[in-house]
Every structure is written in structure tokens, then in C-alpha cells.
Design an enzyme around this catalytic site. Sequence first.
Site, PDB file in Angstrom:
ATOM      1  N   ARG A  35       0.748  -1.300   0.033  1.00  0.00           N
ATOM      2  CA  ARG A  35      -0.021   0.224  -0.035  1.00  0.00           C
ATOM      3  C   ARG A  35       0.867   1.274  -0.066  1.00  0.00           C
ATOM      4  NH1 ARG A  35      -4.528  -2.518   3.832  1.00  0.00           N
ATOM      5  NH2 ARG A  35      -6.137  -3.124   2.287  1.00  0.00           N
ATOM      6  N   LYS A 198     -20.167 -17.250   0.306  1.00  0.00           N
ATOM      7  CA  LYS A 198     -21.598 -17.145   0.649  1.00  0.00           C
ATOM      8  C   LYS A 198     -22.285 -16.261  -0.614  1.00  0.00           C
ATOM      9  CE  LYS A 198     -21.601 -17.070   5.495  1.00  0.00           C
ATOM     10  NZ  LYS A 198     -21.651 -15.984   6.572  1.00  0.00           N
ATOM     11  N   GLY A 354     -11.279  -8.645  -1.943  1.00  0.00           N
ATOM     12  CA  GLY A 354     -10.869  -9.591  -0.854  1.00  0.00           C
ATOM     13  C   GLY A 354     -10.119 -10.853  -1.294  1.00  0.00           C
TER      14      GLY A 354
HETATM   15  P1  AMP Z   1     -15.253 -14.468   0.031  1.00  0.00           P
HETATM   16  O1  AMP Z   1     -14.391 -13.646   1.197  1.00  0.00           O
HETATM   17  O2  AMP Z   1     -16.650 -14.011  -0.040  1.00  0.00           O
HETATM   18  O3  AMP Z   1     -14.266 -14.316  -1.094  1.00  0.00           O
HETATM   19  O4  AMP Z   1     -14.819 -15.932   0.567  1.00  0.00           O
HETATM   20  C1  AMP Z   1     -13.529 -16.526   0.394  1.00  0.00           C
HETATM   21  C2  AMP Z   1     -13.737 -17.633   1.513  1.00  0.00           C
HETATM   22  O5  AMP Z   1     -14.761 -18.695   0.843  1.00  0.00           O
HETATM   23  C3  AMP Z   1     -12.383 -18.315   1.653  1.00  0.00           C
HETATM   24  O6  AMP Z   1     -11.905 -18.255   2.774  1.00  0.00           O
HETATM   25  C4  AMP Z   1     -12.640 -19.871   1.236  1.00  0.00           C
HETATM   26  O7  AMP Z   1     -11.891 -20.713   2.233  1.00  0.00           O
HETATM   27  C5  AMP Z   1     -14.061 -19.803   1.350  1.00  0.00           C
HETATM   28  N1  AMP Z   1     -14.514 -21.118   0.311  1.00  0.00           N
HETATM   29  C6  AMP Z   1     -14.505 -21.241  -0.909  1.00  0.00           C
HETATM   30  N2  AMP Z   1     -15.090 -22.395  -1.367  1.00  0.00           N
HETATM   31  C7  AMP Z   1     -15.742 -22.911  -0.353  1.00  0.00           C
HETATM   32  C8  AMP Z   1     -16.452 -24.143  -0.111  1.00  0.00           C
HETATM   33  N3  AMP Z   1     -16.670 -24.855  -1.181  1.00  0.00           N
HETATM   34  N4  AMP Z   1     -17.024 -24.246   1.079  1.00  0.00           N
HETATM   35  C9  AMP Z   1     -16.727 -23.583   2.193  1.00  0.00           C
HETATM   36  N5  AMP Z   1     -15.942 -22.366   2.252  1.00  0.00           N
HETATM   37  C10 AMP Z   1     -15.561 -22.084   0.962  1.00  0.00           C
END
Ligand code: AMP
Length: 396
Positions: A35, A198, A354
Site C-alpha cells: 500500500r 456465501k 478480498g
Molecule cells: P469471500 O470472502 O466471499 O471471497 O470468500 C472467501 C472464502 O470462501 C475463503 O475463505 C474460502 O475458504 C471460502 N470458500 C470457498 N469455497 C468454499 C467451499 N466450497 N466451502 C466452504 N468455504 C469455501
Amino acid sequence: MRTIADHDFAGQKALIRVDFNVPLTDDFQVADDTRIRGALPTINKILADGGSVILMSHLGRPKAREEKFSLQHIVSHLSDKLGRPVAFASDCVGAEAEEKAAALQTGEVLLLENLRYHDAEKAGDKDFAQQLAKLGDVYVNDAFGTAHRAHASTAVIADYFETGKKMFGHLMANEVENGNKVLHDSASPFTAILGGAKVSDKITIITNLLNKADNIIIGGGMAYTFFAAQGGQVGNSLVEQEKLDTAKDILEQAHKKGVNLYLPVDSVCADNFAADANTQTCASDAIPDGWMGLDVGPEAREAFKKVISQSKTLLWNGPMGVFEMDAFAEGTKFIAQAVAEATQKGAYSLVGGGDSVSAVNKMGVADQVSYVSTGGGAMLEFLEGKELPGIKAIAD
Ligand code: AMP
């Protein structure tokens, strides 16, 4: 959009909102200076013009004046990077900051103490913003990472500078330009690759992309809510029961709008959420009881790659699986590689928001995609089509 490129800073004091929210080691050394390096082009341009620079930032989430969140810790690192001394004011407002700012000569740099030592910063307090504004002749916002917050130093402060005296720094301008390219000027076929945990976090972005993308690839944990919504068996995979209707609605909308929505046909399944779990490859809609999908499977990877390789615009947000564990990182690695290859063949690719940024860094392809956004939440909101307060404040 007025940027610093259009402005001559000779003899002026530029008050720059930077994002120096860097990780520190236990002995308060800068652990990752991405950064800080990101802000250097803006600072150096102003200094090269013959201006002087007052830098303001937050660091962490201090509850009070906690020493561990002092920006004093980064002074020597910043000074090394700039190749010149950096003065420090132990409070971002008040007599000391005002005296030091007033005494600044051409080519000099002053760093202010953590803005979040004052609750007024996050509250977007007008008096506080006005006190900050007093310090500079011109306001520059180069902190894209906080552009989605209507804080005193990121948005409210702009009211105290007249048009022509508030503008985007290089980093901020770059982020906006790249985000706009994807949202408003994308070459077709445009493929959005969305992953992560999610559906609920990504509904708005998916909905916005249904009006813009030709293809939407959905991987990661959120894919299983879509399978469950269609009556599939997903075992113990992550499913948001209260989002089943939303998932159904997204599938219908995609069909109506002629957007191809791709889900992973197969998954790497595990009998436990653990790095050393037993694994097997299953059809994503026929996952046995007691098993859960933690990565996209080999067939899904190939299918996704085919779509990616035929695309001219690529947007990637969110990992394809639990990439933090090696056993479930293959899908994300494969997609990172596919995006890099498509980019080499001439596609434009933006990775933002993220965990996808840490994924491309981990996979070592960050320099093989067109643009990696520095703003997690900010880029996500930008891609959702929201107006970011930090952008709006100086775009007016
Ligand atoms: P996000 O912050 O929404 O991009 O989510 C990222 C997180 O989603 C990471 O920590 C991953 O480990 C988790 N993730 C990805 N695929 C899966 C899955 N199939 N089941 C559970 N968690 C997941």
C-alpha cells in the site's frame, strides 16, 4: 474526473488521503509495504512539480490512542521509499499539525498521526473534516480501499475545497478507470467468475452483472446453494437455506436475459472441513451424506477454462474453493492460470475484492493479469454498481 495529472502543484501544499493501513510485525516493522508503494507515484508527482505533501491515513482499528496503531511506526520505511526525510505530527489535527503543515517547504513531506485516534473520523464529523482541510491548499484522495466509507478524511473533507482543488491521485484514478472498463466498456464476450463462501455476500454483484456479462461462472461455497435450489443433493456442503429462492431467481433471470450461468459440474468433496480430510470427486448435485464440496472438480475446471479462454473481458472475484488448504486449492490455481493465459492472448482481466487478490498473489499470477485491485470491499461495492462516497465527493 479531475486527477493529479491535470494539476501543477508548484508552491502548493497537497493534503493527500492515502491508505497506509499496512500490516506491522510484532516489533512494529512494516510487514508488507504494497500500500505504501501504491501511493508513491502520486506523492512523487506532487514533489516533482515543486509541491509539498501532507499525508493522512488510518491504521488498524484503534479503540483509543493505542501505541500499536501509531503511524509513527512507518515513518522510517516511508522515508526510505521516498528518499527524503518525513516529518511527523503526533496528532492529525490541532496546533502541532497546523504549525508543521504551515512550515512545510517545497519538496518536504509531513505524515499525520492515525486519523482513527479520533472517533470523528469514522463519524464523518464536519468540524473535524474542516480542521483537516485547513492543513492543505489542495485535497487529493488516493485511498481507494476506503472510498466506500463516508468518513471525514475520505469524503466529507471535499466540501471544504473548491472545484479544481480536489482531485483523484494516480492509484484512485487507476482503480476507477479499471472498474469502469469492466462495468461500462467491456469487450464481448464478458465473463464474470465469482467464488467465495456465501451467496448473500454476492447477490448484489451477481444481479448487477446479469445486465452486463455474457457468462457468469459460479464456483466456491456459494455454488451449492444453487445446486440445492434445483433439488440437488449437496451433502454437508455450505448451503444458505434462506437464499434458496434468491438462487432460483438468479437462475431464472440469467435464463431470461440470455446470460450463460455456469456451475461446477463436479466437486472435490471431503469428509471433514480439514486439510487432511479424505477426499473424492463427486457430481456436485449428488454429494453423498457426510461429504462436502470444498473445491471445483476436474471436469468443472476444464469447462470453466473453455469459457475463460474464449472471453475478451474477465472479472474475477472470490476463490473457487477453500484455497487456504492445499488439498482444495487446485481449482483456484487452475482458474488463476486460465485467466493469466487468456490475458496473454489479449483479454482484459480485472481481479478484485478480498480473497481473490490473495488467491492471485498466492498462485503467483498477479503480474499476469491486467489489473489487480487494491480495494477489497471498495471494489466489490463499485462492481455492485454503487456510488462510492469517496469518489462522489471529488467527482462532483
Ligand atoms: P469471500 O470472502 O466471499 O471471497 O470468500 C472467501 C472464502 O470462501 C475463503 O475463505 C474460502 O475458504 C471460502 N470458500 C470457498 N469455497 C468454499 C467451499 N466450497 N466451502 C466452504 N468455504 C469455501
